[in-house]
Motif scaffolding. Structure first.
Motif, PDB file in Angstrom:
ATOM      1  N   GLU A   1       0.823  -1.203   0.000  1.00 33.07           N
ATOM      2  CA  GLU A   1       0.000   0.000   0.000  1.00 33.07           C
ATOM      3  C   GLU A   1       0.863   1.263   0.000  1.00 33.07           C
ATOM      4  O   GLU A   1       1.634   1.515   0.920  1.00 33.07           O
ATOM      5  N   ARG A   2       0.715   2.055  -1.031  1.00 32.97           N
ATOM      6  CA  ARG A   2       1.377   3.336  -1.190  1.00 32.97           C
ATOM      7  C   ARG A   2       0.689   4.041  -2.358  1.00 32.97           C
ATOM      8  O   ARG A   2      -0.114   3.421  -3.063  1.00 32.97           O
ATOM      9  N   LEU A   3       0.970   5.286  -2.585  1.00 36.06           N
ATOM     10  CA  LEU A   3       0.472   5.964  -3.780  1.00 36.06           C
ATOM     11  C   LEU A   3       1.472   5.736  -4.909  1.00 36.06           C
ATOM     12  O   LEU A   3       2.599   6.234  -4.861  1.00 36.06           O
ATOM     13  N   TRP A   4       1.041   4.948  -5.898  1.00 38.62           N
ATOM     14  CA  TRP A   4       1.939   4.548  -6.988  1.00 38.62           C
ATOM     15  C   TRP A   4       1.947   5.655  -8.044  1.00 38.62           C
ATOM     16  O   TRP A   4       0.981   5.845  -8.789  1.00 38.62           O
ATOM     17  N   GLU A   5       3.040   6.399  -8.056  1.00 32.15           N
ATOM     18  CA  GLU A   5       3.121   7.626  -8.840  1.00 32.15           C
ATOM     19  C   GLU A   5       2.956   7.415 -10.343  1.00 32.15           C
ATOM     20  O   GLU A   5       2.527   8.322 -11.072  1.00 32.15           O
ATOM     21  N   ASN A   6       3.287   6.215 -10.829  1.00 31.88           N
ATOM     22  CA  ASN A   6       3.153   5.933 -12.258  1.00 31.88           C
ATOM     23  C   ASN A   6       1.707   5.743 -12.690  1.00 31.88           C
ATOM     24  O   ASN A   6       1.435   5.548 -13.876  1.00 31.88           O
ATOM     25  N   SER A   7       0.753   5.813 -11.739  1.00 29.17           N
ATOM     26  CA  SER A   7      -0.656   5.598 -12.065  1.00 29.17           C
ATOM     27  C   SER A   7      -1.497   6.865 -11.886  1.00 29.17           C
ATOM     28  O   SER A   7      -2.721   6.791 -11.848  1.00 29.17           O
ATOM     29  N   ALA A   8      -0.882   8.021 -11.790  1.00 26.19           N
ATOM     30  CA  ALA A   8      -1.605   9.242 -11.441  1.00 26.19           C
ATOM     31  C   ALA A   8      -2.539   9.725 -12.560  1.00 26.19           C
ATOM     32  O   ALA A   8      -2.177   9.729 -13.733  1.00 26.19           O
ATOM     33  N   MET A   9      -3.740  10.142 -12.154  1.00 27.76           N
ATOM     34  CA  MET A   9      -4.662  10.895 -13.013  1.00 27.76           C
ATOM     35  C   MET A   9      -5.029  12.161 -12.256  1.00 27.76           C
ATOM     36  O   MET A   9      -5.264  12.117 -11.045  1.00 27.76           O
ATOM     37  N   PHE A  10      -5.111  13.300 -12.948  1.00 19.35           N
ATOM     38  CA  PHE A  10      -5.325  14.551 -12.236  1.00 19.35           C
ATOM     39  C   PHE A  10      -5.976  15.586 -13.149  1.00 19.35           C
ATOM     40  O   PHE A  10      -5.947  15.473 -14.384  1.00 19.35           O
ATOM     41  N   SER A  11      -6.563  16.595 -12.515  1.00 18.20           N
ATOM     42  CA  SER A  11      -7.225  17.686 -13.222  1.00 18.20           C
ATOM     43  C   SER A  11      -6.192  18.657 -13.781  1.00 18.20           C
ATOM     44  O   SER A  11      -5.382  19.212 -13.032  1.00 18.20           O
ATOM     45  N   ARG A  12      -6.239  18.866 -15.062  1.00 15.50           N
ATOM     46  CA  ARG A  12      -5.292  19.792 -15.677  1.00 15.50           C
ATOM     47  C   ARG A  12      -5.484  21.238 -15.197  1.00 15.50           C
ATOM     48  O   ARG A  12      -4.492  21.898 -14.836  1.00 15.50           O
ATOM     49  N   PRO A  13      -6.716  21.778 -15.180  1.00 13.83           N
ATOM     50  CA  PRO A  13      -6.879  23.170 -14.712  1.00 13.83           C
ATOM     51  C   PRO A  13      -6.373  23.394 -13.294  1.00 13.83           C
ATOM     52  O   PRO A  13      -5.779  24.437 -12.991  1.00 13.83           O
ATOM     53  N   ARG A  14      -6.567  22.392 -12.420  1.00 15.47           N
ATOM     54  CA  ARG A  14      -6.161  22.569 -11.019  1.00 15.47           C
ATOM     55  C   ARG A  14      -4.642  22.604 -10.877  1.00 15.47           C
ATOM     56  O   ARG A  14      -4.100  23.447 -10.150  1.00 15.47           O
ATOM     57  N   ILE A  15      -3.941  21.712 -11.555  1.00 15.97           N
ATOM     58  CA  ILE A  15      -2.480  21.720 -11.407  1.00 15.97           C
ATOM     59  C   ILE A  15      -1.868  22.938 -12.088  1.00 15.97           C
ATOM     60  O   ILE A  15      -0.841  23.442 -11.659  1.00 15.97           O
TER      61      ILE A  15
END
Length: 265
Positions: A144-158
């Motif tokens: 259990e960890r946040l697997w960085e290679n699987s990230a999905m995110f909001s473009r406007p927010r970042i």
């Protein structure tokens, strides 16, 4: 969240981000996984050097208007710099890391987009995935960890927060995800069969790091390692391989908690 339970008729565009160079055999698998996604409104941005004919020919062979190759010359650019280029050239409202050397289950985009919608967070990252060691043909349930290679995110927010990849060749994605965590943007997703992280001897993170990941993870049986092999080597098409790993027989065998995980009070 299964795509069959979601109304995707007005789904926003998701841009999957891939940086590749002279690895057509790996890229071909990543493209096949992308095209097999149940999520309909998507594009795959593939950043590569202009002189990389093998990548250009690999993309051209699929003849899909959902593939967007970006040939760009950036001498001395770090991997983080190239990831930033992929974000800049993307058109989607949401962005999703799509490494060329891993296997992506056909429900991955729908799953993570659904998690973002349900959680009201701006990013969804897998907290569990499957690891497959190509050298030993052994599969593991990643710890259990946040697997960085699987990230999905909001473009406007970042973009609003100015979050970008650092100019690094290793662990640039780790640093990027830590920025997302710092701003409380992340929702963890517990669906390990959505992603198979392949240890192939050419991973940018290096052998020592991969050995540590495997040591902390739980070994799968030979039978279930074979099911993972059939997926990543395309013995079975992505949809059939995913159904096999979604079966009760497969999923009930996964060891999520080790015996020493609960301390006495």
């Amino acid at each position: 969240m299964n795509s069959q339970l979601m109304d995707l008729t007005a789904a926003p565009l998701i841009s999957c981000l891939c940086v590749s160079r002279d690895r057509p055999n790996l890229l071909r698998r990543a493209i096949e996984c992308f095209l097999a996604q149940s999520y309909p409104n998507k594009e795959l941005v593939i950043v590569h050097p202009p002189r990389d004919r093998a990548t250009a020919e690999c993309v051209r062979a699929f003849a899909s208007d959902q593939l967007r190759p970006v040939a760009i010359e950036m001498p001395g650019a770090a991997l983080g710099d190239l990831r930033n280029v992929s974000m800049e050239r993307a058109s989607g409202e949401f962005l999703c890391v799509w490494d060329d050397d891993d296997w992506h289950g056909p429900e991955r985009l729908a799953l993570q987009y659904g998690a973002i919608c349900a959680s009201k967070k701006c990013a969804a990252i897998l907290a569990r995935l499957i690891i497959y060691d190509l050298n030993s043909a052994q599969a593991y349930l990643g710890y259990e960890r946040l697997w960085e290679n699987s990230a999905m995110f909001s473009r406007p927010r970042i973009q609003q927060l100015g979050i970008r990849y650092p100019s690094m060749n290793r662990f640039e994605d780790y640093d990027f995800v830590n920025q997302l965590i710092k701003h409380n943007l992340v929702y963890p997703v517990y669906e390990p069969t959505a992603y198979v992280y392949l240890c192939n001897g050419v991973n940018t993170s290096g052998g020592e790091h991969l050995a540590t990941l495997i040591r902390r993870s739980s070994q799968l049986s030979p039978e279930h390692s074979e099911a993972v092999r059939c997926a990543v080597e395309f013995v079975e098409p992505p949809r059939r391989a995913h159904e096999r790993m979604q079966s009760e027989h497969f999923k009930s065998s996964l060891c999520y908690v080790r015996s020493s995980a609960v301390p006495r009070i």
